[in-house]
Enzyme design. Structure first.
Site, PDB file in Angstrom:
ATOM      1  N   GLU A 109      -4.708  17.463  -9.898  1.00  0.00           N
ATOM      2  CA  GLU A 109      -5.138  17.934 -11.365  1.00  0.00           C
ATOM      3  C   GLU A 109      -6.456  18.165 -11.258  1.00  0.00           C
ATOM      4  O   GLU A 109      -7.217  17.433 -12.034  1.00  0.00           O
ATOM      5  CB  GLU A 109      -4.546  17.142 -12.487  1.00  0.00           C
ATOM      6  N   HIS A 146       7.394  12.376 -27.720  1.00  0.00           N
ATOM      7  CA  HIS A 146       6.573  13.030 -27.056  1.00  0.00           C
ATOM      8  C   HIS A 146       6.971  14.705 -27.248  1.00  0.00           C
ATOM      9  O   HIS A 146       6.115  15.408 -27.658  1.00  0.00           O
ATOM     10  CB  HIS A 146       6.299  12.713 -25.657  1.00  0.00           C
ATOM     11  N   LYS A 174       2.952  11.650 -10.400  1.00  0.00           N
ATOM     12  CA  LYS A 174       1.988  11.150 -11.254  1.00  0.00           C
ATOM     13  C   LYS A 174       3.090   9.729 -11.445  1.00  0.00           C
ATOM     14  O   LYS A 174       4.077   9.857 -12.110  1.00  0.00           O
ATOM     15  CB  LYS A 174       1.905  11.823 -12.631  1.00  0.00           C
ATOM     16  N   ARG A 211      -3.670  22.476 -12.494  1.00  0.00           N
ATOM     17  CA  ARG A 211      -2.335  21.658 -12.933  1.00  0.00           C
ATOM     18  C   ARG A 211      -2.620  21.409 -14.427  1.00  0.00           C
ATOM     19  O   ARG A 211      -1.589  21.327 -15.121  1.00  0.00           O
ATOM     20  CB  ARG A 211      -2.336  20.368 -12.117  1.00  0.00           C
ATOM     21  N   ARG A 269       0.675  -1.431  -0.307  1.00  0.00           N
ATOM     22  CA  ARG A 269      -0.102  -0.010  -0.046  1.00  0.00           C
ATOM     23  C   ARG A 269       0.850   1.236   0.022  1.00  0.00           C
ATOM     24  O   ARG A 269       0.469   2.343   0.544  1.00  0.00           O
ATOM     25  CB  ARG A 269      -0.827  -0.087   1.138  1.00  0.00           C
ATOM     26  N   HIS A 321      -0.439  15.265 -28.361  1.00  0.00           N
ATOM     27  CA  HIS A 321      -0.904  13.914 -27.974  1.00  0.00           C
ATOM     28  C   HIS A 321      -1.678  13.379 -29.015  1.00  0.00           C
ATOM     29  O   HIS A 321      -1.661  12.252 -29.596  1.00  0.00           O
ATOM     30  CB  HIS A 321      -1.999  13.793 -26.845  1.00  0.00           C
ATOM     31  N   GLU A 351       9.610  20.866 -23.237  1.00  0.00           N
ATOM     32  CA  GLU A 351       8.906  20.889 -21.774  1.00  0.00           C
ATOM     33  C   GLU A 351       9.527  22.364 -21.390  1.00  0.00           C
ATOM     34  O   GLU A 351       8.687  22.929 -20.571  1.00  0.00           O
ATOM     35  CB  GLU A 351       8.928  19.848 -21.130  1.00  0.00           C
ATOM     36  N   HIS A 362      -0.148  20.015 -25.307  1.00  0.00           N
ATOM     37  CA  HIS A 362      -0.371  18.769 -25.345  1.00  0.00           C
ATOM     38  C   HIS A 362      -1.475  18.043 -25.922  1.00  0.00           C
ATOM     39  O   HIS A 362      -1.596  17.100 -26.313  1.00  0.00           O
ATOM     40  CB  HIS A 362      -0.256  18.165 -24.072  1.00  0.00           C
ATOM     41  N   LYS A 380       7.112  23.566 -11.881  1.00  0.00           N
ATOM     42  CA  LYS A 380       6.149  22.595 -11.815  1.00  0.00           C
ATOM     43  C   LYS A 380       5.899  22.494 -10.447  1.00  0.00           C
ATOM     44  O   LYS A 380       4.925  22.238 -10.163  1.00  0.00           O
ATOM     45  CB  LYS A 380       6.835  21.335 -12.609  1.00  0.00           C
ATOM     46  N   ASN A 411      -0.512  20.953 -19.216  1.00  0.00           N
ATOM     47  CA  ASN A 411      -0.736  20.526 -20.636  1.00  0.00           C
ATOM     48  C   ASN A 411      -0.733  21.502 -21.690  1.00  0.00           C
ATOM     49  O   ASN A 411      -1.279  20.866 -23.001  1.00  0.00           O
ATOM     50  CB  ASN A 411      -2.132  19.599 -20.620  1.00  0.00           C
TER      51      ASN A 411
HETATM   52  N1  LIG Z   1       4.773  11.223 -14.483  1.00  0.00           N
HETATM   53  C1  LIG Z   1       4.782  12.242 -15.110  1.00  0.00           C
HETATM   54  O1  LIG Z   1       4.350  13.223 -14.429  1.00  0.00           O
HETATM   55  C2  LIG Z   1       5.287  12.229 -16.537  1.00  0.00           C
HETATM   56  C3  LIG Z   1       5.426  13.506 -17.230  1.00  0.00           C
HETATM   57  C4  LIG Z   1       5.790  13.526 -18.366  1.00  0.00           C
HETATM   58  C5  LIG Z   1       6.108  12.304 -19.142  1.00  0.00           C
HETATM   59  N2  LIG Z   1       6.191  11.209 -18.232  1.00  0.00           N
HETATM   60  C6  LIG Z   1       6.201   9.956 -19.005  1.00  0.00           C
HETATM   61  O2  LIG Z   1       7.646   9.827 -19.414  1.00  0.00           O
HETATM   62  C7  LIG Z   1       7.886   8.830 -20.453  1.00  0.00           C
HETATM   63  C8  LIG Z   1       9.034   9.444 -21.187  1.00  0.00           C
HETATM   64  O3  LIG Z   1      10.140   9.624 -20.400  1.00  0.00           O
HETATM   65  P1  LIG Z   1      11.805  10.099 -21.275  1.00  0.00           P
HETATM   66  O4  LIG Z   1      11.317  10.925 -22.292  1.00  0.00           O
HETATM   67  O5  LIG Z   1      12.467  10.059 -20.483  1.00  0.00           O
HETATM   68  O6  LIG Z   1      11.850   8.424 -22.004  1.00  0.00           O
HETATM   69  P2  LIG Z   1      12.482   6.980 -21.591  1.00  0.00           P
HETATM   70  O7  LIG Z   1      12.542   6.886 -20.196  1.00  0.00           O
HETATM   71  O8  LIG Z   1      11.932   6.161 -22.619  1.00  0.00           O
HETATM   72  O9  LIG Z   1      13.783   7.321 -22.132  1.00  0.00           O
HETATM   73  C9  LIG Z   1      14.336   7.678 -23.488  1.00  0.00           C
HETATM   74  C10 LIG Z   1      15.486   6.756 -23.855  1.00  0.00           C
HETATM   75  O10 LIG Z   1      16.741   7.527 -23.381  1.00  0.00           O
HETATM   76  C11 LIG Z   1      17.321   6.349 -22.536  1.00  0.00           C
HETATM   77  N3  LIG Z   1      18.177   6.968 -21.603  1.00  0.00           N
HETATM   78  C12 LIG Z   1      17.708   7.479 -20.494  1.00  0.00           C
HETATM   79  N4  LIG Z   1      18.865   8.135 -19.782  1.00  0.00           N
HETATM   80  C13 LIG Z   1      19.895   8.114 -20.715  1.00  0.00           C
HETATM   81  C14 LIG Z   1      21.198   8.551 -20.569  1.00  0.00           C
HETATM   82  N5  LIG Z   1      21.501   9.522 -19.418  1.00  0.00           N
HETATM   83  N6  LIG Z   1      21.895   8.343 -21.441  1.00  0.00           N
HETATM   84  C15 LIG Z   1      21.690   7.754 -22.594  1.00  0.00           C
HETATM   85  N7  LIG Z   1      20.484   7.250 -22.750  1.00  0.00           N
HETATM   86  C16 LIG Z   1      19.391   7.430 -21.674  1.00  0.00           C
HETATM   87  C17 LIG Z   1      16.181   5.466 -22.033  1.00  0.00           C
HETATM   88  O11 LIG Z   1      16.781   4.155 -21.737  1.00  0.00           O
HETATM   89  C18 LIG Z   1      15.227   5.433 -23.333  1.00  0.00           C
HETATM   90  O12 LIG Z   1      15.802   4.453 -24.276  1.00  0.00           O
HETATM   91  C19 LIG Z   1       6.626   8.500 -20.909  1.00  0.00           C
HETATM   92  O13 LIG Z   1       6.235   7.325 -20.527  1.00  0.00           O
HETATM   93  C20 LIG Z   1       5.623   9.637 -20.316  1.00  0.00           C
HETATM   94  O14 LIG Z   1       4.423   9.274 -20.318  1.00  0.00           O
HETATM   95  C21 LIG Z   1       5.603  10.969 -17.132  1.00  0.00           C
HETATM   96 ZN   LIG Z   2       4.772  16.445 -21.985  1.00  0.00          ZN
END
Ligand SMILES: NC(=O)c1ccc[n+]([C@@H]2O[C@H](COP(=O)([O-])OP(=O)(O)OC[C@H]3O[C@@H](n4cnc5c(N)ncnc54)[C@H](O)[C@@H]3O)[C@@H](O)[C@H]2O)c1
Ligand SMILES: [Zn+2]
Length: 363
Positions: A237, A265, A143, A241, A121, A252, A185, A248, A227, A245
């Site tokens: 949200e 993205h 999130k 919040r 939990r 999206h 972003e 977005h 943020k 977006n």
């Molecule tokens: N929780 C939230 O508030 C929130 C907000 C925005 C996005 N997200 C989520 O985040 C995800 C996208 O995150 P992302 O853009 O970091 O993508 P990701 O986590 O897929 O990373 C992108 C690529 O870079 C590689 N990588 C990571 N760090 C590295 C480094 N230092 N050197 C070399 N390669 C590296 C990873 O292995 C991956 O292949 C999506 O799933 C999205 O939905 C969540």
């Molecule tokens: Zn985004």
């Protein structure tokens, strides 16, 4: 120099540390202070680059730890990955005082955070983001979650981290495309909340794209601060919040109609921000000068601002209707009322969206 930002959420408050050289001893000491057994979650790629540094820090601080590696990529942001982490926690006899550490990008952060939110939990977790997108966005705000076969991020929970350590040195190995995805972003924060930051970005964009350490640390710090203030005012949200977006709704839709393969993205969000800037001008909320400044900075970063002709406006508009962020059938939009000032509009018509999309085909 290390910057510190605090997210003030009462008993769920936490610090975000931003700077160079944090991953070793400093991270170990901070995690050691949380005083518990640690499970480090990462993927092979990131762990081979940075696992050693984090491990050294944990060893020096005398932290008891082990690690689990998940397969890389968005396609593995699934309940199966969460299950693998639950297995590791159960098999390793982790108790309620344990700490899960997410070492990686947003995918690792979202999955590890959700596993932490649901194991017994809820156990504590720390974010050690290694992509620019994760440092400025996904690691802050609580999130967590995974994708469902029928939609992105449909399964999840709000679960704030106990600590975020953003070491900008880790960005050195990030592919340029991924760096730019995070820059989109960063630009978003300037546009929605801080005209001074926007002006600073106009002057420092080249240095940011080239990951100059001082410029990057400042950009990450200001982004996290913006943020944090938004999350503090509306953690779950229910209103404000939603301003995060900005760009977005169209972004999206662009991702969805191109099958999540053509754009990452942040690049889709760049196109979405250009569309939202046009729409803001069409609604009379933003001056032509403001729109040009917004689109100009996105372009200067090397991000796309043009909607290609093979992506149909009709399909995009339908995809927007399907967006889970659309409330009761009508499409809500975050629009600019100036650089650094945004508002939520509920009265955007399909015709106005079509006009904005038409305009950004000519960018
Ligand atoms: N929780 C939230 O508030 C929130 C907000 C925005 C996005 N997200 C989520 O985040 C995800 C996208 O995150 P992302 O853009 O970091 O993508 P990701 O986590 O897929 O990373 C992108 C690529 O870079 C590689 N990588 C990571 N760090 C590295 C480094 N230092 N050197 C070399 N390669 C590296 C990873 O292995 C991956 O292949 C999506 O799933 C999205 O939905 C969540
Ligand atoms: Zn985004």
């Amino acid at each position: 120099m290390t910057k510190k930002e605090r997210v003030g959420l009462g008993e769920r408050s936490y610090d975000i540390l931003i700077g160079s050289g944090l991953l070793g001893e400093k991270a170990g000491r901070l995690i050691g202070e949380l005083g518990c057994k640690v499970l480090v979650v990462s993927n092979r790629r990131v762990y081979s680059l940075y696992g050693g540094r984090l491990a050294d820090g944990l060893e020096k601080a005398g932290v008891k730890w082990s690690h689990t590696l998940l397969p890389d990529g968005e396609k593995n942001k699934t309940m199966k990955s969460v299950g693998a982490l639950h297995d590791a926690l159960v098999d390793g006899k982790y108790d309620r005082d344990s700490l899960v550490i997410a070492l990686g990008g947003g995918v690792i952060g979202d999955v590890a955070g959700f596993a932490a939110a649901t194991y017994m939990r809820g156990v504590r977790f720390a974010q050690v983001p290694t992509t620019l997108l994760a440092q400025v966005d996904s690691s802050v705000g609580g999130k967590t979650g995974v994708n469902h076969p029928k939609g992105k991020n449909l399964i999840g929970a709000f679960h704030q981290p106990s600590l975020v350590i953003a070491d900008v040195d880790t960005l050195a190995t990030l592919p340029k495309k991924e760096v730019l995805g995070g820059v989109a972003e960063v630009i978003k924060y300037g546009l929605i909340a801080d005209s001074k930051f926007f002006g600073w970005l106009e002057k420092n964009m080249e240095a940011l794209v080239n990951l100059d350490p001082g410029v990057t640390a400042k950009a990450v710090g200001v982004s996290c601060r913006i943020k944090a203030r938004v999350v503090e005012s509306d953690e779950r949200e229910t209103g404000l919040r939603a301003m995060l977006n900005f760009g977005h709704t169209v972004g999206h839709a662009v991702e969805a109609v191109t099958g999540y393969t053509r754009y990452i993205h942040g690049h889709a969000v760049a196109i979405g921000m250009a569309a939202a800037a046009e729409l803001s001008a069409i609604k009379g909320a933003l001056s032509g000068k403001g729109r040009d400044a917004a689109i100009g900075l996105i372009r200067k970063a090397g991000l796309p601002v043009t909607l290609p002709d093979d992506i149909s406006s009709q399909e995009l508009i339908s995809a927007m209707g399907m967006d889970k962020k659309a409330k009761s059938g009508s499409i809500r939009f975050i629009l600019l009322h100036g650089v650094g000032d945004c508002r939520i509009h509920a009265d955007v018509t399909r015709g106005q969206i079509a006009e904005a999309l038409m305009k950004i085909r000519r960018n």
